[in-house]
Design a protein around this motif. Sequence first.
Motif, PDB file in Angstrom:
ATOM      1  N   ASN A  11     -26.244 -56.568   0.866  1.00  0.00           N
ATOM      2  CA  ASN A  11     -26.584 -57.644   1.710  1.00  0.00           C
ATOM      3  C   ASN A  11     -25.198 -58.144   2.292  1.00  0.00           C
ATOM      4  OD1 ASN A  11     -29.233 -57.205   2.185  1.00  0.00           O
ATOM      5  ND2 ASN A  11     -29.748 -58.706   0.723  1.00  0.00           N
ATOM      6  N   PHE A  12     -24.429 -58.593   1.473  1.00  0.00           N
ATOM      7  CA  PHE A  12     -23.063 -59.098   1.687  1.00  0.00           C
ATOM      8  C   PHE A  12     -22.269 -58.062   2.592  1.00  0.00           C
ATOM      9  CE2 PHE A  12     -18.495 -59.136   0.685  1.00  0.00           C
ATOM     10  CZ  PHE A  12     -18.222 -60.380   1.307  1.00  0.00           C
ATOM     11  N   GLU A  13     -22.233 -56.774   2.179  1.00  0.00           N
ATOM     12  CA  GLU A  13     -21.200 -55.920   2.729  1.00  0.00           C
ATOM     13  C   GLU A  13     -21.860 -55.765   4.200  1.00  0.00           C
ATOM     14  OE1 GLU A  13     -20.883 -52.368   0.541  1.00  0.00           O
ATOM     15  OE2 GLU A  13     -19.842 -53.508  -1.045  1.00  0.00           O
ATOM     16  N   LYS A  14     -23.058 -55.873   4.475  1.00  0.00           N
ATOM     17  CA  LYS A  14     -23.688 -55.893   5.886  1.00  0.00           C
ATOM     18  C   LYS A  14     -23.278 -57.009   6.612  1.00  0.00           C
ATOM     19  CE  LYS A  14     -27.932 -53.165   4.739  1.00  0.00           C
ATOM     20  NZ  LYS A  14     -29.553 -53.080   4.629  1.00  0.00           N
ATOM     21  N   MET A  15     -23.376 -58.153   6.178  1.00  0.00           N
ATOM     22  CA  MET A  15     -22.943 -59.335   6.814  1.00  0.00           C
ATOM     23  C   MET A  15     -21.435 -59.289   7.004  1.00  0.00           C
ATOM     24  SD  MET A  15     -23.162 -63.219   5.356  1.00  0.00           S
ATOM     25  CE  MET A  15     -22.147 -63.109   4.126  1.00  0.00           C
ATOM     26  N   TYR A  16     -20.740 -58.885   6.211  1.00  0.00           N
ATOM     27  CA  TYR A  16     -19.076 -58.755   6.289  1.00  0.00           C
ATOM     28  C   TYR A  16     -18.850 -57.801   7.500  1.00  0.00           C
ATOM     29  CZ  TYR A  16     -14.155 -58.141   5.303  1.00  0.00           C
ATOM     30  OH  TYR A  16     -12.926 -58.229   5.310  1.00  0.00           O
ATOM     31  N   LYS A  17     -19.416 -56.689   7.589  1.00  0.00           N
ATOM     32  CA  LYS A  17     -19.531 -55.938   8.384  1.00  0.00           C
ATOM     33  C   LYS A  17     -19.678 -56.226   9.999  1.00  0.00           C
ATOM     34  CE  LYS A  17     -20.511 -51.047  10.014  1.00  0.00           C
ATOM     35  NZ  LYS A  17     -21.198 -49.872   9.765  1.00  0.00           N
ATOM     36  N   ALA A  18     -20.972 -57.102   9.993  1.00  0.00           N
ATOM     37  CA  ALA A  18     -21.320 -57.748  11.179  1.00  0.00           C
ATOM     38  C   ALA A  18     -20.378 -58.874  11.620  1.00  0.00           C
ATOM     39  CB  ALA A  18     -22.650 -58.414  10.633  1.00  0.00           C
ATOM     40  N   VAL A  19     -19.815 -59.517  10.629  1.00  0.00           N
ATOM     41  CA  VAL A  19     -18.779 -60.586  11.212  1.00  0.00           C
ATOM     42  C   VAL A  19     -17.499 -59.923  11.804  1.00  0.00           C
ATOM     43  CG1 VAL A  19     -17.037 -62.434  10.034  1.00  0.00           C
ATOM     44  CG2 VAL A  19     -19.619 -62.181   9.375  1.00  0.00           C
ATOM     45  N   ASN A  20     -17.141 -58.786  11.110  1.00  0.00           N
ATOM     46  CA  ASN A  20     -15.950 -58.048  11.681  1.00  0.00           C
ATOM     47  C   ASN A  20     -16.227 -57.597  12.981  1.00  0.00           C
ATOM     48  OD1 ASN A  20     -13.626 -58.216  10.101  1.00  0.00           O
ATOM     49  ND2 ASN A  20     -14.851 -57.388   8.265  1.00  0.00           N
ATOM     50  N   ILE A  21     -17.343 -56.969  13.273  1.00  0.00           N
ATOM     51  CA  ILE A  21     -17.717 -56.241  14.505  1.00  0.00           C
ATOM     52  C   ILE A  21     -17.784 -57.538  15.531  1.00  0.00           C
ATOM     53  CG2 ILE A  21     -19.535 -55.319  15.815  1.00  0.00           C
ATOM     54  CD1 ILE A  21     -20.099 -53.666  13.344  1.00  0.00           C
ATOM     55  N   GLY A  22     -18.574 -58.713  15.216  1.00  0.00           N
ATOM     56  CA  GLY A  22     -18.606 -59.783  16.015  1.00  0.00           C
ATOM     57  C   GLY A  22     -17.215 -60.279  16.455  1.00  0.00           C
ATOM     58  N   LEU A  23     -16.296 -60.375  15.452  1.00  0.00           N
ATOM     59  CA  LEU A  23     -14.982 -60.865  15.726  1.00  0.00           C
ATOM     60  C   LEU A  23     -14.291 -59.819  16.798  1.00  0.00           C
ATOM     61  CD1 LEU A  23     -12.444 -62.670  15.633  1.00  0.00           C
ATOM     62  CD2 LEU A  23     -11.894 -61.305  13.475  1.00  0.00           C
ATOM     63  N   GLU A  24     -14.408 -58.556  16.497  1.00  0.00           N
ATOM     64  CA  GLU A  24     -13.807 -57.436  17.544  1.00  0.00           C
ATOM     65  C   GLU A  24     -14.309 -57.674  18.934  1.00  0.00           C
ATOM     66  OE1 GLU A  24     -14.300 -53.767  15.551  1.00  0.00           O
ATOM     67  OE2 GLU A  24     -12.773 -54.430  13.677  1.00  0.00           O
ATOM     68  N   LEU A  52     -13.469 -68.033  16.493  1.00  0.00           N
ATOM     69  CA  LEU A  52     -12.871 -69.056  15.595  1.00  0.00           C
ATOM     70  C   LEU A  52     -13.850 -69.198  14.455  1.00  0.00           C
ATOM     71  CD1 LEU A  52     -11.464 -71.930  17.962  1.00  0.00           C
ATOM     72  CD2 LEU A  52     -10.383 -70.314  16.674  1.00  0.00           C
ATOM     73  N   THR A  53     -15.299 -69.007  14.774  1.00  0.00           N
ATOM     74  CA  THR A  53     -16.306 -69.102  13.771  1.00  0.00           C
ATOM     75  C   THR A  53     -16.195 -68.020  12.847  1.00  0.00           C
ATOM     76  OG1 THR A  53     -17.836 -70.461  15.076  1.00  0.00           O
ATOM     77  CG2 THR A  53     -18.820 -69.085  13.192  1.00  0.00           C
ATOM     78  N   TYR A  54     -16.069 -66.935  13.272  1.00  0.00           N
ATOM     79  CA  TYR A  54     -15.882 -65.473  12.633  1.00  0.00           C
ATOM     80  C   TYR A  54     -14.592 -65.511  11.596  1.00  0.00           C
ATOM     81  CZ  TYR A  54     -19.679 -63.219  15.377  1.00  0.00           C
ATOM     82  OH  TYR A  54     -21.046 -62.856  15.930  1.00  0.00           O
ATOM     83  N   LYS A  55     -13.375 -66.172  12.213  1.00  0.00           N
ATOM     84  CA  LYS A  55     -12.314 -65.934  11.513  1.00  0.00           C
ATOM     85  C   LYS A  55     -12.344 -67.001  10.555  1.00  0.00           C
ATOM     86  CE  LYS A  55      -8.654 -64.638  14.552  1.00  0.00           C
ATOM     87  NZ  LYS A  55      -7.148 -64.966  14.721  1.00  0.00           N
ATOM     88  N   ASN A  56     -13.074 -68.265  10.541  1.00  0.00           N
ATOM     89  CA  ASN A  56     -13.191 -69.212   9.512  1.00  0.00           C
ATOM     90  C   ASN A  56     -13.970 -68.565   8.507  1.00  0.00           C
ATOM     91  OD1 ASN A  56     -11.705 -71.400  10.496  1.00  0.00           O
ATOM     92  ND2 ASN A  56     -13.286 -72.153  11.677  1.00  0.00           N
ATOM     93  N   MET A  57     -15.086 -67.715   8.836  1.00  0.00           N
ATOM     94  CA  MET A  57     -15.858 -66.965   7.881  1.00  0.00           C
ATOM     95  C   MET A  57     -15.096 -66.009   6.957  1.00  0.00           C
ATOM     96  SD  MET A  57     -19.593 -66.322  10.036  1.00  0.00           S
ATOM     97  CE  MET A  57     -20.295 -65.536   8.545  1.00  0.00           C
ATOM     98  N   LEU A  58     -14.243 -65.367   7.574  1.00  0.00           N
ATOM     99  CA  LEU A  58     -13.570 -64.142   7.018  1.00  0.00           C
ATOM    100  C   LEU A  58     -12.554 -64.995   5.965  1.00  0.00           C
ATOM    101  CD1 LEU A  58     -12.911 -61.910   9.777  1.00  0.00           C
ATOM    102  CD2 LEU A  58     -14.267 -61.369   7.825  1.00  0.00           C
ATOM    103  N   GLU A  59     -12.101 -66.199   6.504  1.00  0.00           N
ATOM    104  CA  GLU A  59     -10.925 -66.783   5.814  1.00  0.00           C
ATOM    105  C   GLU A  59     -11.546 -67.394   4.546  1.00  0.00           C
ATOM    106  OE1 GLU A  59      -7.635 -67.099   5.765  1.00  0.00           O
ATOM    107  OE2 GLU A  59      -7.733 -65.817   7.356  1.00  0.00           O
ATOM    108  N   MET A  60     -12.793 -67.791   4.551  1.00  0.00           N
ATOM    109  CA  MET A  60     -13.536 -68.262   3.255  1.00  0.00           C
ATOM    110  C   MET A  60     -13.780 -67.272   2.373  1.00  0.00           C
ATOM    111  SD  MET A  60     -14.446 -71.526   3.425  1.00  0.00           S
ATOM    112  CE  MET A  60     -15.534 -71.764   2.305  1.00  0.00           C
ATOM    113  N   TYR A  61     -14.155 -65.951   2.771  1.00  0.00           N
ATOM    114  CA  TYR A  61     -14.202 -64.947   1.882  1.00  0.00           C
ATOM    115  C   TYR A  61     -13.206 -64.461   1.211  1.00  0.00           C
ATOM    116  CZ  TYR A  61     -18.371 -63.714   4.887  1.00  0.00           C
ATOM    117  OH  TYR A  61     -19.472 -63.859   5.532  1.00  0.00           O
ATOM    118  N   LYS A  62     -11.795 -64.430   1.983  1.00  0.00           N
ATOM    119  CA  LYS A  62     -10.456 -64.396   1.179  1.00  0.00           C
ATOM    120  C   LYS A  62     -10.193 -65.445   0.163  1.00  0.00           C
ATOM    121  CE  LYS A  62      -8.273 -62.292   5.011  1.00  0.00           C
ATOM    122  NZ  LYS A  62      -7.101 -62.129   6.244  1.00  0.00           N
ATOM    123  N   LEU A  63     -10.713 -66.583   0.703  1.00  0.00           N
ATOM    124  CA  LEU A  63     -10.362 -67.731  -0.267  1.00  0.00           C
ATOM    125  C   LEU A  63     -11.142 -67.547  -1.488  1.00  0.00           C
ATOM    126  CD1 LEU A  63      -9.151 -70.757  -0.740  1.00  0.00           C
ATOM    127  CD2 LEU A  63     -11.125 -71.281   0.397  1.00  0.00           C
TER     128      LEU A  63
END
Length: 67
Positions: A11-24, A52-63
């Motif tokens: 589920n996390f991997e699906k969400m991560y992919k969806a966030v990246n697609i949304g950002l693109e 900005l929302t998607y970028k913040n989500m990706l930054e939280m994942y990195k953090l």
Amino acid sequence: MLSEEEQRLENFEKMYKAVNIGLEDAVSRMAQLKSKGKQKSVTYKQLMVQKLTYKNMLEMYKLFGIQ
């Protein structure tokens, strides 16, 4: 059948992919609007918020080291 941990990871991997697609998608649509001189439109501003929302989500994942 997947274990609970495997299901959560899937589920996390699906969400991560969806966030990246949304950002693109947001970046692409913003570029199209910018090429038409519509940077001040409501749609452009909404896409900026999404970006900005998607970028913040990706930054939280990195953090948290879960990207």
